[in-house]
Design a protein around this motif. Structure first.
Motif, short mmCIF file in Angstrom:
data_model
loop_
_atom_site.label_atom_id
_atom_site.label_comp_id
_atom_site.label_asym_id
_atom_site.label_seq_id
_atom_site.Cartn_x
_atom_site.Cartn_y
_atom_site.Cartn_z
N TYR A 64 3.07 2.27 5.26
CA TYR A 64 1.77 1.62 5.14
C TYR A 64 0.88 2.42 4.20
O TYR A 64 0.84 3.65 4.26
CB TYR A 64 1.11 1.48 6.52
CG TYR A 64 1.77 0.41 7.35
CD1 TYR A 64 1.22 -0.86 7.44
CD2 TYR A 64 2.98 0.66 7.99
CE1 TYR A 64 1.84 -1.86 8.17
CE2 TYR A 64 3.61 -0.34 8.72
CZ TYR A 64 3.04 -1.59 8.81
OH TYR A 64 3.67 -2.58 9.52
N SER A 65 0.17 1.71 3.34
CA SER A 65 -0.70 2.38 2.38
C SER A 65 -1.95 2.94 3.05
O SER A 65 -2.55 3.89 2.56
CB SER A 65 -1.09 1.42 1.26
OG SER A 65 -1.71 0.26 1.79
N ASP A 66 -2.33 2.35 4.19
CA ASP A 66 -3.51 2.84 4.91
C ASP A 66 -3.21 2.84 6.41
O ASP A 66 -2.57 3.75 6.91
CB ASP A 66 -4.72 1.95 4.59
CG ASP A 66 -6.01 2.50 5.18
OD1 ASP A 66 -6.01 3.67 5.62
OD2 ASP A 66 -7.01 1.76 5.22
N GLU A 69 -3.01 -2.34 9.70
CA GLU A 69 -3.61 -3.61 9.30
C GLU A 69 -3.59 -3.79 7.78
O GLU A 69 -3.99 -4.84 7.27
CB GLU A 69 -5.03 -3.70 9.83
CG GLU A 69 -5.12 -3.68 11.35
CD GLU A 69 -6.55 -3.61 11.86
OE1 GLU A 69 -7.47 -3.46 11.01
OE2 GLU A 69 -6.75 -3.71 13.08
N GLY A 70 -3.12 -2.76 7.07
CA GLY A 70 -3.14 -2.80 5.62
C GLY A 70 -1.81 -3.18 5.01
O GLY A 70 -0.91 -3.69 5.67
N GLU A 71 -1.68 -2.88 3.74
CA GLU A 71 -0.49 -3.24 2.97
C GLU A 71 0.73 -2.47 3.49
O GLU A 71 0.67 -1.28 3.79
CB GLU A 71 -0.71 -2.93 1.50
CG GLU A 71 0.47 -3.25 0.61
CD GLU A 71 0.22 -2.86 -0.83
OE1 GLU A 71 1.16 -3.00 -1.65
OE2 GLU A 71 -0.90 -2.42 -1.14
N MET A 72 1.85 -3.18 3.59
CA MET A 72 3.10 -2.60 4.09
C MET A 72 4.20 -2.80 3.06
O MET A 72 4.20 -3.79 2.33
CB MET A 72 3.48 -3.29 5.41
CG MET A 72 4.78 -2.79 6.04
SD MET A 72 6.27 -3.66 5.42
CE MET A 72 6.01 -5.30 6.08
N PHE A 73 5.13 -1.85 2.99
CA PHE A 73 6.30 -2.01 2.15
C PHE A 73 7.47 -1.25 2.76
O PHE A 73 7.29 -0.36 3.59
CB PHE A 73 6.03 -1.53 0.72
CG PHE A 73 5.68 -0.07 0.61
CD1 PHE A 73 6.64 0.87 0.24
CD2 PHE A 73 4.39 0.38 0.86
CE1 PHE A 73 6.31 2.22 0.15
CE2 PHE A 73 4.06 1.72 0.76
CZ PHE A 73 5.02 2.64 0.40
#
Length: 345
Positions: A64-66, A69-73
């Motif tokens: 997770y970038s944050d 609840e944020g961007e996931m990869f």
């Protein structure tokens, strides 16, 4: 100005390793205020059981970038700067391409993954030394809308009986959400497609015994209010959250091994990053015997052959897979073109 960071000592097979955690106060689970450092400490606390379940396997990292609840990869290949004590193994993907994938051999490797903002760990069902032949049969019991964890419980118990009839010892864990994951240790002598067929055979047998409660229907429009037995999680490069892996949900749940005796009384919401370390200390690891008695999928493959001869053939594969032999059309039934009436040319 120096960046915020701290160091923690992670116990391991070769003694403690000092692992750096940058941004230790970054909140990963906003509802609980749980931080990156909290997650690293959780991994330390469950490290031995975590590595026993997920180590020595190719693993995909859900990062997770944050916060959750944020961007996931997903991260599979070793990124630049991977510590020297963390290894990788080359695996072949459904596209026939091959790439190195990370392998975790000790708790410090998992803590490093946390440092890389990993929340969920997805191990392969095969070992690093034999990636093409799974040593685990896995079935994901996925409650559909209108059903819940309580509906998955009786399905899991029937599945346990089915696997026992096939001479397989099964283990169970919560998914970390509403479902259940049933595993059976198997001899690593069959390729992924054979194991997938074994899973389908077992799932169909459960479906026969409780057709109003479970389904093997791949298309969501056909599942109804039943528990879906997800056979496609048995495919190459398809993974589910590993045992003791956190999940990216607001209450910080954990995919937690349980005993079969516990199944009918547990509440999966009770197994979280905050509670599982104490559970391990008091109850122990229900999967401590896992893998000690691997079985054969021979009986399940006999059932697959029997069903195939009876007209139950291959099932749909995931949409990113190449077209597979014997696979039915990849179009949901409501959109399938109707065949022209033979009497109406």
């Amino acid at each position: 100005m120096a960046s915020e960071q701290t160091t923690i000592t992670v116990p391991g097979p070769n003694g403690g390793r000092e692992m750096r955690i940058s941004s230790p106060n970054r909140v990963l689970w906003p509802d609980l205020g749980l931080t990156k450092l909290d997650l690293a400490r959780y991994i330390c606390d469950v490290g031995e059981a975590f590595i026993a379940a997920n180590g020595d396997r190719p693993v995909s990292l859900q990062r997770y970038s944050d916060n959750i609840e944020g961007e996931m990869f997903f991260s599979k290949n070793p990124p630049r700067g991977t510590p020297g004590f963390i290894r990788s193994v080359k695996v072949v993907y459904p596209s026939a391409r091959s790439h190195p994938q990370l392998v975790l051999d000790e708790p410090a490797a998992a803590v490093w993954a946390v440092q890389m903002n990993t929340v969920v760990f997805h191990p392969w069902p095969s070992r690093a030394g034999n990636t093409d032949n799974p040593d685990q049969l896995r079935i994901d019991l996925d409650p559909q809308p209108g059903t819940d964890f309580g509906d998955a419980v009786p399905a899991a118990l029937v599945l346990k009986d089915v696997l026992s009839e096939a001479r397989l010892e099964s283990f169970i864990k919560t998914s970390g959400n509403r479902g259940l994951h049933v595993y059976a240790p198997i001899e690593p002598v069959h390729e992924f497609l054979d194991v997938r067929h074994a899973v389908i055979a077992a799932a169909r047998e459960v479906e026969r015994r409780m057709p109003d409660k479970v389904t093997t229907a791949w298309w969501k429009e056909e599942r109804g209010q039943r528990v879906f037995l997800d056979f496609n999680q048995a495919n190459r490069d398809r993974t589910i959250a590993g045992a003791y892996s956190p999940r990216a949900l607001p209450h910080a749940p954990v995919s937690c091994p349980i005993t079969w005796d516990e199944l009918e009384t547990v509440d999966p919401k009770d197994f979280t990053v905050l509670t599982v370390p104490d559970r391990l200390k008091t109850v122990g690891d229900p999967w401590s015997r896992f893998g000690g008695n691997p079985g054969s999928i021979g009986t399940l493959l006999d059932w697959w052959d029997r069903d195939t001869k009876a007209g139950l053939g291959e099932m749909p594969f995931p949409p990113d897979y190449p077209k597979m032999p014997g696979e039915p059309p990849r179009v949901q039934p409501s959109r399938a073109k109707k065949q022209p009436d033979a009497n109406n040319d």
